[in-house]
Scaffold this active site. Structure first.
Site, PDB file in Angstrom:
ATOM      1  N   VAL B  14     -42.609  26.307  21.566  1.00  0.00           N
ATOM      2  CA  VAL B  14     -42.671  25.102  21.936  1.00  0.00           C
ATOM      3  C   VAL B  14     -41.525  24.311  21.030  1.00  0.00           C
ATOM      4  CG1 VAL B  14     -44.039  23.897  22.535  1.00  0.00           C
ATOM      5  CG2 VAL B  14     -44.609  25.746  23.017  1.00  0.00           C
ATOM      6  N   LYS B 105     -54.778  23.514  23.515  1.00  0.00           N
ATOM      7  CA  LYS B 105     -55.935  23.438  24.612  1.00  0.00           C
ATOM      8  C   LYS B 105     -56.744  23.993  24.150  1.00  0.00           C
ATOM      9  CE  LYS B 105     -53.430  27.679  25.993  1.00  0.00           C
ATOM     10  NZ  LYS B 105     -51.676  26.460  25.318  1.00  0.00           N
ATOM     11  N   GLU B 129     -49.813  17.116  28.086  1.00  0.00           N
ATOM     12  CA  GLU B 129     -49.517  17.139  29.429  1.00  0.00           C
ATOM     13  C   GLU B 129     -49.311  18.336  29.751  1.00  0.00           C
ATOM     14  OE1 GLU B 129     -49.327  15.276  32.365  1.00  0.00           O
ATOM     15  OE2 GLU B 129     -49.467  17.173  33.512  1.00  0.00           O
ATOM     16  N   GLY B 134     -48.186  24.107  31.220  1.00  0.00           N
ATOM     17  CA  GLY B 134     -46.843  23.536  31.415  1.00  0.00           C
ATOM     18  C   GLY B 134     -45.944  22.484  31.797  1.00  0.00           C
ATOM     19  N   GLU B 190     -48.663  38.896  24.300  1.00  0.00           N
ATOM     20  CA  GLU B 190     -48.809  38.922  23.339  1.00  0.00           C
ATOM     21  C   GLU B 190     -49.066  40.278  23.169  1.00  0.00           C
ATOM     22  OE1 GLU B 190     -48.060  35.825  21.392  1.00  0.00           O
ATOM     23  OE2 GLU B 190     -47.731  34.293  23.464  1.00  0.00           O
ATOM     24  N   LYS B 205     -57.954  25.833  29.374  1.00  0.00           N
ATOM     25  CA  LYS B 205     -57.593  25.188  30.710  1.00  0.00           C
ATOM     26  C   LYS B 205     -58.592  24.474  31.556  1.00  0.00           C
ATOM     27  CE  LYS B 205     -53.408  27.095  29.688  1.00  0.00           C
ATOM     28  NZ  LYS B 205     -52.053  28.413  30.288  1.00  0.00           N
ATOM     29  N   GLY B 303     -43.577  28.942  28.312  1.00  0.00           N
ATOM     30  CA  GLY B 303     -42.517  29.506  28.159  1.00  0.00           C
ATOM     31  C   GLY B 303     -42.203  27.916  27.337  1.00  0.00           C
TER      32      GLY B 303
END
Lengths: 430, 430
Positions: B14, B105, B129, B134, B190, B205, B303
């Site tokens: 990120v 999160k 956000e 995402g 992962e 989330k 992503g």
């Protein structure tokens, strides 16, 4: 004084919805914004209309002009519709230092540049979430949520009446006139349906979306608009056999050379795309940003409740943050942008011809397309057990509209082709 | 000085995305926010990682704590992951008067109440956000766009790995292990998949979405979480015959008595609902508000690019409006709300049993369900050409979880039923 005082002009479907929903949400909005919100004046032509939804007589006026000059009003909410008086009211209200909330898409499409300049001069907010796609927070998402993106394209199903009619034609096998009659009976179409079915309502919204995406106002005559009045059920059926659904789609795109296209027309969408599954009166807008990729926003695009949600959201925004917010478009212009004419637009096409059932016809049609360098991606010629004419459906590769129309005219002039061709544009989201 | 100075902690997927996208969007963001945005410090454990994406050596530090105390930083962007150090960094940064942007999160689900209280005390923004879905601006839409609504329910497909695996199992007929292996090979899972496939990521989330919907933080042990590890392909196939698609769904609801349920589990969704058509790594969140009705937000949930769009959006928000914004949840509590235990939750169920192929079995199973007042809405018993056991699939009407589990145990104890039952919950959006 911790009350935000609202003067509301108009108390029809949307105004009535705003009035009805405010009282039961007043405490919630107070908690969330820190302010009491009160509608202190309602301007209507016919007082009985406001009284019918419960507005007390002493808050009703028939003088909409008085809202702009009333010192006891902080925000003017314009829900009158029409463009002449609404324009005057908004301009006067901003000049008098009031914030303005409007749902008036026709007015913004026509006079948006002038009104946002007035808001900038007055340093007052002019919010308009309800003008596009009802309760879907698409304006806020484009202006704020996706602020870090260059907008590559926006594709919207933004007229619920058209989507309802096309959905019924698709699912129930109705012809256009039958589906329209049903929509009117169900309250999904106005008595005079032309604003919706001829695409003008969608075009107004497309102009607003384009202004948010690209920061300038497209002139009304720069938009290409084609409605659904001439859609035939059998083309919906043929398209489905090819894997497509038919939608009235607003398409807004900018290419690498900053040339913008804004168009509204019946469009074939691959069944696998989420937009193809948006049915009935629902609206959906797909936004492609250069960082975020594809996003989509879906919900009820019209009606008293969904629209009231957007109007009350704008009022709450002002209650929480009354300062003027310079915020992205429509204030940021893409100075080098130009608007494409329809002739310059590149699209795929669905072409249906009525042909004489005779050997060599396909060859003649294909030869014309070939001469214009337009490729054919697939062909359907269904078995027909009659001896007059048969349909021939061609799906074409990308072509420039001008080239395609030239080819179309030549094909229509062939002696083996009967009557005019049916043309639908195809969007592949490639 | 008209520059907003960013200190970024973490430069992995990120953080690298944020760094890469900022430079080509710097001019756009300047136009839209009125400020220059510059990443002046990047804190990483391994400097080579930041250098690899182009961060100049003089902006790299290995001391993440220094970001909080650096007087030349206005905003700390926390992209380290983990909870211990991230919590310390965010708390210290807020205390030092800096705004904070985070995508963390797990941390918010665990310590949200404490961190938002710290932001309130410091009167600084804590924006997040990127923590849910995402690039989809769902946080902003819930906090601002839908501010005039009581949230009746939120349904989310918010883990792209699980949705990818379930989509492949559905479309390609793969078993779970095959689809997981494919997801790993394609970079959609992962190496250690458990955070995703066991539902914990979605649960984090869901806790954030619940805090926005209802204004308080659900404790981690108040969430019901079940992953997709045990999903079998044949149940997906049977469900499809019944008109349903299987998704890992987060469900957040409040009933009339302000009792809230927050749960994450494999869920059958009617094929006609838009959520059923959300496939692959995409995320979608359906929000039902009491004024707006149903809305849905769709896009890439993970992503580098999609998440960078959200992080940059939050940074731009602060650039444009650096004042502290008291804004709806999570600050507004529903003081009377309580959280339901799973036993209290009411749901429809899909129940698959392996039964002995002998007359009278269905009667025995139905008798147990009847004794617990659980209605059967449909039954499939497919023809099987083997002489051991046969599957029996029952779709059940609404039942309370406690009642259902009691009935399930009795059914499993019947001598005509072999092995444990397979149970999937069903959401009809009624």
């Amino acid at each position: 004084m911790n009350t935000l005082r609202i003067g509301m002009a108009g108390c029809g479907t949307v105004g009535g919805g705003v009035w009805r929903h405010l009282a039961p949400h007043a405490e919630l909005l107070r908690q969330r914004t820190g302010k009491d919100i009160a509608i202190t004046k309602v301007a209507v032509r016919t007082p009985a209309k406001a009284q019918a939804v419960g507005v007390p007589a002493d808050r009703i006026t028939t003088d909409w002009r008085s809202l702009a000059s009333d010192p006891d009003i902080d925000v003017v909410v314009e829900l009158m519709g029409g463009t002449k008086e609404a324009r005057e009211l908004i301009a006067a209200s901003l000049k008098a230092g009031k914030h303005v909330v409007t749902a008036n898409k026709a007015l913004l499409a026509e006079c948006g540049a002038e009104l946002f300049e007035a808001a900038r001069r007055a340093q007052r907010q002019l919010l308009f979430e309800a003008s596009v796609a009802g309760g879907i927070p698409i304006i806020k998402s484009l202006r704020e949520g996706l602020i870090a993106n260059r907008i590559l394209s926006v594709h919207g199903i933004i007229n619920g009446t058209c989507n309802y009619i096309l959905t019924r034609m698709t699912g129930q096998g109705l012809e256009y006139a039958e589906a329209l009659a049903e929509a009117k009976a169900g309250g999904y179409a106005e008595a005079d349906e032309s604003l919706d079915v001829d695409g003008h309502d969608a075009a107004h919204k497309a102009a607003i979306l384009a202004s948010l995406a690209y920061g300038f106002w497209v002139e009304p005559d720069q938009l290409y608009v084609e409605g659904i009045r001439n859609v035939e059920r059998r083309d919906i059926d043929f398209a489905r056999k090819l894997g497509y659904e038919l939608k009235l789609l607003a398409i807004i795109k900018m290419d690498e050379r900053q040339a913008v296209e804004v168009r509204v027309h019946p469009t074939l969408i691959p069944r696998t795309h989420v937009l193809a599954s948006v049915s009935g009166v629902f609206n959906a807008i797909s936004v492609h940003g250069d960082v975020v990729g594809e996003t989509l926003f879906y919900g009820r695009g019209a009606g008293a409740d969904a629209t009231a949600s957007a109007v009350l959201g704008d009022i709450a925004e002002i209650a929480a943050h009354p300062e003027y917010r310079k915020c992205k478009a429509p204030e940021t212009a893409c100075l080098n942008a130009k608007v494409k004419t329809m002739d310059e637009v590149v699209s795929r096409y669905y072409l249906r011809l009525d042909i004489v059932d005779r050997p060599g016809v396909l060859a003649k049609v294909a030869a014309v397309l070939g001469a214009h360098a337009i490729g054919i991606s697939s062909v359907i010629q269904p078995e027909v057990h009659a001896n007059t004419s048969v349909p021939l459906i061609l799906m074409l590769h990308d072509a420039q509209e001008k080239q395609f129309q030239a080819a179309r005219r030549e094909i229509e002039a062939l002696d083996v082709v009967k009557g005019p061709a049916v043309v639908l544009r195809v969007e592949d989201f490639a």
